[in-house]
Structure formats: C-alpha cells, structure tokens
Design a protein around this motif. Structure first.
Motif, PDB file in Angstrom:
ATOM      1  N   ALA A 169      -4.254 -54.494  59.643  1.00 41.65           N
ATOM      2  CA  ALA A 169      -5.324 -53.807  58.875  1.00 41.65           C
ATOM      3  C   ALA A 169      -5.521 -54.581  57.885  1.00 41.65           C
ATOM      4  O   ALA A 169      -6.676 -54.751  57.525  1.00 41.65           O
ATOM      5  CB  ALA A 169      -4.736 -52.695  57.863  1.00 41.65           C
ATOM      6  N   GLY A 170      -4.964 -55.732  57.152  1.00 42.69           N
ATOM      7  CA  GLY A 170      -5.469 -56.264  55.935  1.00 42.69           C
ATOM      8  C   GLY A 170      -6.018 -57.448  56.531  1.00 42.69           C
ATOM      9  O   GLY A 170      -6.685 -58.260  56.057  1.00 42.69           O
ATOM     10  N   ALA A 171      -4.992 -58.102  58.127  1.00 47.55           N
ATOM     11  CA  ALA A 171      -6.168 -59.357  58.320  1.00 47.55           C
ATOM     12  C   ALA A 171      -7.039 -58.863  59.148  1.00 47.55           C
ATOM     13  O   ALA A 171      -7.926 -59.866  59.475  1.00 47.55           O
ATOM     14  CB  ALA A 171      -4.392 -59.778  58.786  1.00 47.55           C
ATOM     15  N   ALA A 172      -6.866 -58.457  59.573  1.00 47.70           N
ATOM     16  CA  ALA A 172      -8.206 -57.386  60.360  1.00 47.70           C
ATOM     17  C   ALA A 172      -9.867 -57.823  60.187  1.00 47.70           C
ATOM     18  O   ALA A 172     -10.342 -58.523  60.399  1.00 47.70           O
ATOM     19  CB  ALA A 172      -8.105 -56.406  60.740  1.00 47.70           C
ATOM     20  N   LEU A 173      -9.615 -57.515  59.100  1.00 44.25           N
ATOM     21  CA  LEU A 173     -11.167 -58.175  58.539  1.00 44.25           C
ATOM     22  C   LEU A 173     -11.614 -59.712  58.139  1.00 44.25           C
ATOM     23  O   LEU A 173     -12.867 -60.004  58.228  1.00 44.25           O
ATOM     24  CB  LEU A 173     -11.867 -57.043  57.142  1.00 44.25           C
ATOM     25  N   PRO A 174     -10.516 -60.161  57.686  1.00 46.33           N
ATOM     26  CA  PRO A 174     -10.655 -61.495  57.705  1.00 46.33           C
ATOM     27  C   PRO A 174     -10.952 -62.321  58.769  1.00 46.33           C
ATOM     28  O   PRO A 174     -11.956 -62.789  59.059  1.00 46.33           O
ATOM     29  CB  PRO A 174      -9.638 -62.217  56.839  1.00 46.33           C
ATOM     30  N   MET A 175     -10.142 -62.029  59.693  1.00 46.69           N
ATOM     31  CA  MET A 175     -10.046 -62.247  61.447  1.00 46.69           C
ATOM     32  C   MET A 175     -11.737 -62.225  61.634  1.00 46.69           C
ATOM     33  O   MET A 175     -12.591 -62.283  62.476  1.00 46.69           O
ATOM     34  CB  MET A 175      -9.181 -61.547  62.543  1.00 46.69           C
ATOM     35  N   ALA A 176     -12.071 -60.445  61.763  1.00 48.11           N
ATOM     36  CA  ALA A 176     -13.778 -60.432  62.287  1.00 48.11           C
ATOM     37  C   ALA A 176     -14.794 -60.959  61.780  1.00 48.11           C
ATOM     38  O   ALA A 176     -15.360 -61.142  62.030  1.00 48.11           O
ATOM     39  CB  ALA A 176     -13.419 -58.392  62.162  1.00 48.11           C
ATOM     40  N   SER A 177     -14.218 -61.532  60.053  1.00 45.59           N
ATOM     41  CA  SER A 177     -15.919 -62.124  59.445  1.00 45.59           C
ATOM     42  C   SER A 177     -15.229 -63.313  60.252  1.00 45.59           C
ATOM     43  O   SER A 177     -16.967 -63.362  60.024  1.00 45.59           O
ATOM     44  CB  SER A 177     -15.309 -62.142  58.645  1.00 45.59           C
ATOM     45  N   VAL A 178     -14.569 -63.992  60.723  1.00 40.20           N
ATOM     46  CA  VAL A 178     -14.858 -65.858  61.312  1.00 40.20           C
ATOM     47  C   VAL A 178     -15.015 -64.743  62.220  1.00 40.20           C
ATOM     48  O   VAL A 178     -16.026 -66.651  62.516  1.00 40.20           O
ATOM     49  CB  VAL A 178     -13.198 -66.137  61.129  1.00 40.20           C
ATOM     50  N   PHE A 179     -14.849 -64.419  63.105  1.00 48.67           N
ATOM     51  CA  PHE A 179     -15.617 -64.175  64.523  1.00 48.67           C
ATOM     52  C   PHE A 179     -17.009 -63.819  65.047  1.00 48.67           C
ATOM     53  O   PHE A 179     -17.637 -64.069  65.030  1.00 48.67           O
ATOM     54  CB  PHE A 179     -14.575 -62.485  65.200  1.00 48.67           C
ATOM     55  N   LEU A 180     -17.954 -63.492  63.847  1.00 44.57           N
ATOM     56  CA  LEU A 180     -18.589 -62.339  63.694  1.00 44.57           C
ATOM     57  C   LEU A 180     -19.935 -63.860  63.075  1.00 44.57           C
ATOM     58  O   LEU A 180     -20.937 -63.379  62.977  1.00 44.57           O
ATOM     59  CB  LEU A 180     -19.270 -61.094  62.951  1.00 44.57           C
ATOM     60  N   ALA A 181     -19.420 -64.472  61.953  1.00 48.36           N
ATOM     61  CA  ALA A 181     -19.959 -65.391  60.611  1.00 48.36           C
ATOM     62  C   ALA A 181     -20.638 -66.462  62.162  1.00 48.36           C
ATOM     63  O   ALA A 181     -20.373 -66.816  62.390  1.00 48.36           O
ATOM     64  CB  ALA A 181     -18.890 -66.019  59.613  1.00 48.36           C
ATOM     65  N   PRO A 182     -21.703 -66.621  61.584  1.00 43.06           N
ATOM     66  CA  PRO A 182     -22.559 -67.783  61.943  1.00 43.06           C
ATOM     67  C   PRO A 182     -22.009 -68.775  61.708  1.00 43.06           C
ATOM     68  O   PRO A 182     -20.696 -69.375  60.969  1.00 43.06           O
ATOM     69  CB  PRO A 182     -23.978 -67.605  61.663  1.00 43.06           C
ATOM     70  N   THR A 183     -21.884 -69.897  63.078  1.00 43.88           N
ATOM     71  CA  THR A 183     -21.575 -71.402  62.046  1.00 43.88           C
ATOM     72  C   THR A 183     -21.775 -72.088  61.259  1.00 43.88           C
ATOM     73  O   THR A 183     -22.572 -71.939  61.140  1.00 43.88           O
ATOM     74  CB  THR A 183     -21.606 -72.580  63.554  1.00 43.88           C
TER      75      THR A 183
END
Length: 242
Positions: A169-183
C-alpha cells in the motif's frame, strides 16, 4: 479479559478495556510502519534511478523490483521475528503451567506478592490470590508476571500478511506517480507524492499513538526528504560516472 468499572452513582463514568486492544494497537502501528517503509524505500530507489538519467522502462522495472523485493523481505522478516516471539511465549506458558502444577503454594505466595506490590494490604492480597487461583491461576500469572495472554498469542502468518499489505500500500502511490508523470517531471512528482504520503502517515501514527501530530509529521517528512535527497545525489553522481 474484559474489565469493567461499575458504580452505583447515576451517570458515573464507565470504562471497558479489552485484552486484545493492545495487540490491535500494535498491529495498527506495525501497519503504519510497514506503509512508511514502502513509501520511503521505493520512492528513494525511484529517485536514485531517475537521477542516473535512465529511461522510463528502466525506472519502472527498478521500482517494480524494489516493490517485490521489499514486500518479500518484510514478510520474511516479520514471520521469523513473530515466530520466535510466539515460540518464547509458548515456552513461558508451558513453564508457568508446570510451576503451578508442581509448586502451587509457592506460586500462590508469588501472586500475593505481586498484588501486594500494587499497594494491596498483605492479608487482602493473599485472600485475593486464593480467589484467583480457584478461578484461573494460569491466566492471572501469565498476565501479571509476564504480560502474556495465552488467548492472544501473535500469529506469525497474520503478521507477515499484514506487513506485506501495508508495504505494498505504501509503495503503490510512488510507483503510480512514476507511471503517470510526464517524462522529465518524474523526480518532482515522486518527491511531492512522497512528502504528502509521509505527512499523512505521520498524522495517522500520531492519532493512533496519541502523540503530537505536528512533531510526527515533521519528523517523517524531514527524514523522508533527506533520504530522497541522498539517493538522488548518489544516482546523479554515479550515473554521471557511468
């Protein structure tokens, strides 16, 4: 064991304390700590990899590997630790049961001494100890001598499962933020998301523990920010060397 404070005075305050409350609080705290580990460790690794100038796919794969490895490590560590604790508790339960069987009078005196230590008159303490021994001597000795409830022994499997869930649960949002953030913006987005999550974790842990909300939030945010800064610096330094 449920303890009730009774009074014949109308409107008198009445408290209920459940023996499992402490275990539940410890589980909640462990969950918050597991989530915090997931947030900081995965976010820090992502920041370090981003600083090397790696491509999006490499960043995502590194984050995924860190998430899986961290969750497995948390589960194994928690399972081994709690299993050792449970083995110790079961040994103490068996030892106390044997002592009650082989030396009941000595155990009675020991319990009376414990009650006397709480400020009860010696004669009253001895009488109370006799009454307790008639009901459930083992439970009383375990709780008063060792702080153990034999009906509330910690489950190693439950602890491992709970730690995995909290870490993921703690790791999910940092991972999602990398996936969704523009290059090109990943580092800033991961940092912002991590700081918000750490502040929220500090708030929750303070509410659970009844401590200062501001102090808890500031401590986690500063510590997490320092961790991100160090890993970013290391990634930039060694990425440039490579």
């Amino acid at each position: 064991m449920r303890k009730t404070t009774n009074s014949t005075v109308p409107g008198a305050h009445q408290e209920f304390h459940d023996a499992g409350d402490a275990a539940k609080m410890n589980s909640l705290r462990a969950g918050v700590l597991g989530a915090n580990d997931g947030i900081v460790s995965v976010a820090a690794l992502l920041i370090g990899v981003i600083a090397t100038g790696a491509g999006d796919k490499s960043i995502l794969m590194a984050g995924l590997a860190a998430t899986i490895a961290g969750a497995v490590s948390m589960a194994l560590g928690e399972f081994v630790s709690v299993s050792a604790q449970r083995d110790s508790e079961q040994f103490l339960v068996a030892k106390e049961r044997q002592e009650l069987r082989e030396a009941p009078e000595a155990e009675l005196e020991e319990l009376a001494g414990i009650l006397f230590g709480y400020g009860i008159n010696r004669d009253t303490a001895l009488e109370a100890a006799r009454e307790i021994h008639k009901e459930d001597a083992l439970r009383a000795h375990l709780q008063l001598e060792l702080g153990i409830d034999q009906n509330e022994l910690t489950s190693a499997w439950a602890a491992a499962f709970f730690s995995v869930l909290s870490f993921l649960a703690g790791a999910a949002l940092p991972m999602a933020s990398v996936f969704l953030a523009p290059t090109g913006t990943q580092a800033w987005v991961v940092t912002a998301v991590t700081m918000l999550l750490l502040a929220l974790t500090g708030l929750i842990s303070a509410k659970i523990g009844g401590t200062s909300v501001g102090r808890s939030m500031v401590r986690l945010v500063i510590g997490g920010g320092l961790g991100l800064a160090l890993t970013y610096g290391a990634g930039a330094l060694f990425g440039g060397v490579a």
